[in-house]
Design a protein around this motif. Structure first.
Motif, PDB file in Angstrom:
ATOM      1  N   MET A  38      -6.188  -1.040 -16.015  1.00  0.00           N
ATOM      2  CA  MET A  38      -5.856   0.217 -15.233  1.00  0.00           C
ATOM      3  C   MET A  38      -4.473   0.487 -15.180  1.00  0.00           C
ATOM      4  O   MET A  38      -3.750  -0.463 -15.063  1.00  0.00           O
ATOM      5  N   PRO A  39      -4.051   1.587 -15.021  1.00  0.00           N
ATOM      6  CA  PRO A  39      -2.795   1.756 -14.868  1.00  0.00           C
ATOM      7  C   PRO A  39      -2.406   1.539 -13.534  1.00  0.00           C
ATOM      8  O   PRO A  39      -3.244   1.897 -12.625  1.00  0.00           O
ATOM      9  N   GLY A  40      -1.168   1.283 -12.945  1.00  0.00           N
ATOM     10  CA  GLY A  40      -0.891   0.911 -11.773  1.00  0.00           C
ATOM     11  C   GLY A  40      -1.482  -0.481 -11.194  1.00  0.00           C
ATOM     12  O   GLY A  40      -1.626  -1.364 -11.933  1.00  0.00           O
ATOM     13  N   PRO A  41      -2.059  -0.595 -10.019  1.00  0.00           N
ATOM     14  CA  PRO A  41      -2.361  -1.918  -9.514  1.00  0.00           C
ATOM     15  C   PRO A  41      -3.868  -2.162 -10.270  1.00  0.00           C
ATOM     16  O   PRO A  41      -4.578  -1.380 -10.771  1.00  0.00           O
TER      17      PRO A  41
ATOM     18  N   GLY B 268      -7.573  -3.846 -10.995  1.00  0.00           N
ATOM     19  CA  GLY B 268      -8.887  -4.058 -10.528  1.00  0.00           C
ATOM     20  C   GLY B 268      -9.074  -4.938  -9.123  1.00  0.00           C
ATOM     21  O   GLY B 268      -9.564  -4.471  -8.252  1.00  0.00           O
ATOM     22  N   ILE B 269      -8.424  -5.982  -9.468  1.00  0.00           N
ATOM     23  CA  ILE B 269      -8.498  -7.268  -8.379  1.00  0.00           C
ATOM     24  C   ILE B 269      -7.709  -6.666  -6.969  1.00  0.00           C
ATOM     25  O   ILE B 269      -8.217  -6.853  -5.825  1.00  0.00           O
ATOM     26  N   GLU B 270      -6.688  -6.091  -7.152  1.00  0.00           N
ATOM     27  CA  GLU B 270      -5.560  -5.616  -6.267  1.00  0.00           C
ATOM     28  C   GLU B 270      -6.454  -4.290  -5.633  1.00  0.00           C
ATOM     29  O   GLU B 270      -6.140  -4.319  -4.321  1.00  0.00           O
ATOM     30  N   VAL B 271      -7.121  -3.391  -6.431  1.00  0.00           N
ATOM     31  CA  VAL B 271      -7.689  -2.361  -5.742  1.00  0.00           C
ATOM     32  C   VAL B 271      -8.820  -2.909  -4.872  1.00  0.00           C
ATOM     33  O   VAL B 271      -8.746  -2.480  -3.779  1.00  0.00           O
ATOM     34  N   CYS B 272      -9.603  -3.986  -5.385  1.00  0.00           N
ATOM     35  CA  CYS B 272     -10.487  -4.630  -4.773  1.00  0.00           C
ATOM     36  C   CYS B 272      -9.936  -4.984  -3.204  1.00  0.00           C
ATOM     37  O   CYS B 272     -10.571  -4.758  -2.128  1.00  0.00           O
ATOM     38  N   ARG B 273      -9.059  -5.905  -3.196  1.00  0.00           N
ATOM     39  CA  ARG B 273      -8.184  -6.360  -2.168  1.00  0.00           C
ATOM     40  C   ARG B 273      -7.989  -5.221  -1.107  1.00  0.00           C
ATOM     41  O   ARG B 273      -8.243  -5.302   0.017  1.00  0.00           O
ATOM     42  N   ARG B 274      -7.404  -4.161  -1.461  1.00  0.00           N
ATOM     43  CA  ARG B 274      -7.112  -3.201  -0.717  1.00  0.00           C
ATOM     44  C   ARG B 274      -8.388  -2.400  -0.227  1.00  0.00           C
ATOM     45  O   ARG B 274      -8.306  -1.895   0.990  1.00  0.00           O
ATOM     46  N   ALA B 275      -9.189  -2.450  -1.013  1.00  0.00           N
ATOM     47  CA  ALA B 275     -10.560  -1.674  -0.468  1.00  0.00           C
ATOM     48  C   ALA B 275     -11.205  -2.312   0.709  1.00  0.00           C
ATOM     49  O   ALA B 275     -11.745  -1.866   1.679  1.00  0.00           O
ATOM     50  N   ARG B 276     -11.110  -3.883   0.478  1.00  0.00           N
ATOM     51  CA  ARG B 276     -11.958  -4.688   1.382  1.00  0.00           C
ATOM     52  C   ARG B 276     -11.136  -4.435   2.771  1.00  0.00           C
ATOM     53  O   ARG B 276     -11.591  -4.482   3.825  1.00  0.00           O
ATOM     54  N   LEU B 277      -9.672  -4.480   2.900  1.00  0.00           N
ATOM     55  CA  LEU B 277      -9.046  -3.993   3.987  1.00  0.00           C
ATOM     56  C   LEU B 277      -9.196  -2.561   4.647  1.00  0.00           C
ATOM     57  O   LEU B 277      -9.169  -2.437   5.827  1.00  0.00           O
ATOM     58  N   ALA B 278      -9.618  -1.815   3.921  1.00  0.00           N
ATOM     59  CA  ALA B 278      -9.681  -0.332   4.291  1.00  0.00           C
ATOM     60  C   ALA B 278     -11.266   0.054   4.801  1.00  0.00           C
ATOM     61  O   ALA B 278     -11.345   1.035   5.384  1.00  0.00           O
TER      62      ALA B 278
END
Length: 74
Positions: free
Chosen positions: A2-5, A7-17
Protein backbone atom coordinates in the motif's frame (compact mmCIF):
# COMPACT_ATOMS: atom_id res chain seq x y z
CA UNK A 1 2.28 -2.88 -1.03
CA UNK A 2 0.00 0.00 0.00
CA UNK A 3 1.17 3.55 -0.54
CA UNK A 4 1.90 5.35 2.74
CA UNK A 5 1.47 3.35 5.92
CA UNK A 6 1.34 -0.42 5.44
CA UNK A 7 -1.67 -2.56 6.34
CA UNK A 8 -0.26 -3.48 9.75
CA UNK A 9 0.02 0.20 10.71
CA UNK A 10 -3.47 0.90 9.36
CA UNK A 11 -4.73 -1.97 11.53
CA UNK A 12 -3.02 -0.51 14.63
CA UNK A 13 -4.56 2.90 13.96
CA UNK A 14 -7.98 1.40 13.30
CA UNK A 15 -7.87 -0.49 16.60
CA UNK A 16 -7.22 2.78 18.43
CA UNK A 17 -9.92 4.71 16.58
CA UNK A 18 -12.75 2.19 16.25
CA UNK A 19 -15.25 0.79 18.68
CA UNK A 20 -13.55 -2.38 20.01
CA UNK A 21 -16.52 -4.42 18.80
CA UNK A 22 -15.85 -3.48 15.16
CA UNK A 23 -13.97 -6.38 13.56
CA UNK A 24 -10.77 -5.62 11.67
CA UNK A 25 -10.18 -8.05 8.82
CA UNK A 26 -6.91 -7.98 6.88
CA UNK A 27 -7.32 -8.86 3.19
CA UNK A 28 -3.98 -9.36 1.49
CA UNK A 29 -2.14 -11.03 -1.34
CA UNK A 30 0.71 -11.91 1.02
CA UNK A 31 0.93 -15.28 2.72
CA UNK A 32 3.94 -14.77 4.97
CA UNK A 33 3.61 -16.23 8.49
CA UNK A 34 5.49 -13.25 9.96
CA UNK A 35 2.96 -10.85 8.46
CA UNK A 36 0.10 -12.93 9.85
CA UNK A 37 1.69 -12.73 13.33
CA UNK A 38 2.17 -8.97 12.98
CA UNK A 39 -1.44 -8.51 11.87
CA UNK A 40 -2.86 -10.33 14.88
CA UNK A 41 -0.44 -8.54 17.22
CA UNK A 42 -1.69 -5.24 15.76
CA UNK A 43 -5.28 -6.17 16.61
CA UNK A 44 -6.63 -7.91 13.52
CA UNK A 45 -9.53 -10.27 14.09
CA UNK A 46 -9.01 -12.23 10.89
CA UNK A 47 -6.48 -12.55 8.08
CA UNK A 48 -7.68 -13.52 4.62
CA UNK A 49 -5.41 -14.21 1.65
CA UNK A 50 -6.88 -12.98 -1.64
CA UNK A 51 -6.76 -16.42 -3.26
CA UNK A 52 -10.18 -17.21 -1.77
CA UNK A 53 -13.50 -16.68 -3.50
CA UNK A 54 -15.72 -13.64 -3.11
CA UNK A 55 -18.41 -15.85 -1.57
CA UNK A 56 -16.03 -17.13 1.13
CA UNK A 57 -14.93 -13.55 1.87
CA UNK A 58 -18.54 -12.41 2.24
CA UNK A 59 -19.34 -15.35 4.53
CA UNK A 60 -16.43 -14.48 6.82
CA UNK A 61 -17.36 -10.80 6.91
CA UNK A 62 -20.99 -11.69 7.73
CA UNK A 63 -19.79 -14.02 10.51
CA UNK A 64 -17.63 -11.29 12.07
CA UNK A 65 -20.43 -8.74 11.87
CA UNK A 66 -22.81 -11.17 13.59
CA UNK A 67 -20.22 -11.99 16.30
CA UNK A 68 -19.59 -8.32 16.94
CA UNK A 69 -23.23 -7.64 17.68
CA UNK A 70 -23.16 -4.68 15.29
CA UNK A 71 -25.86 -5.94 12.95
CA UNK A 72 -28.07 -2.99 13.91
CA UNK A 73 -25.75 -0.41 12.30
CA UNK A 74 -26.99 1.36 9.15
Amino acid sequence: SMPGPDGIEVCRRARLALNPRVPVIILTGLEDPKIVEQAFAAGADDFIVKTGTLDSLLERVETWVERSGLTDLP
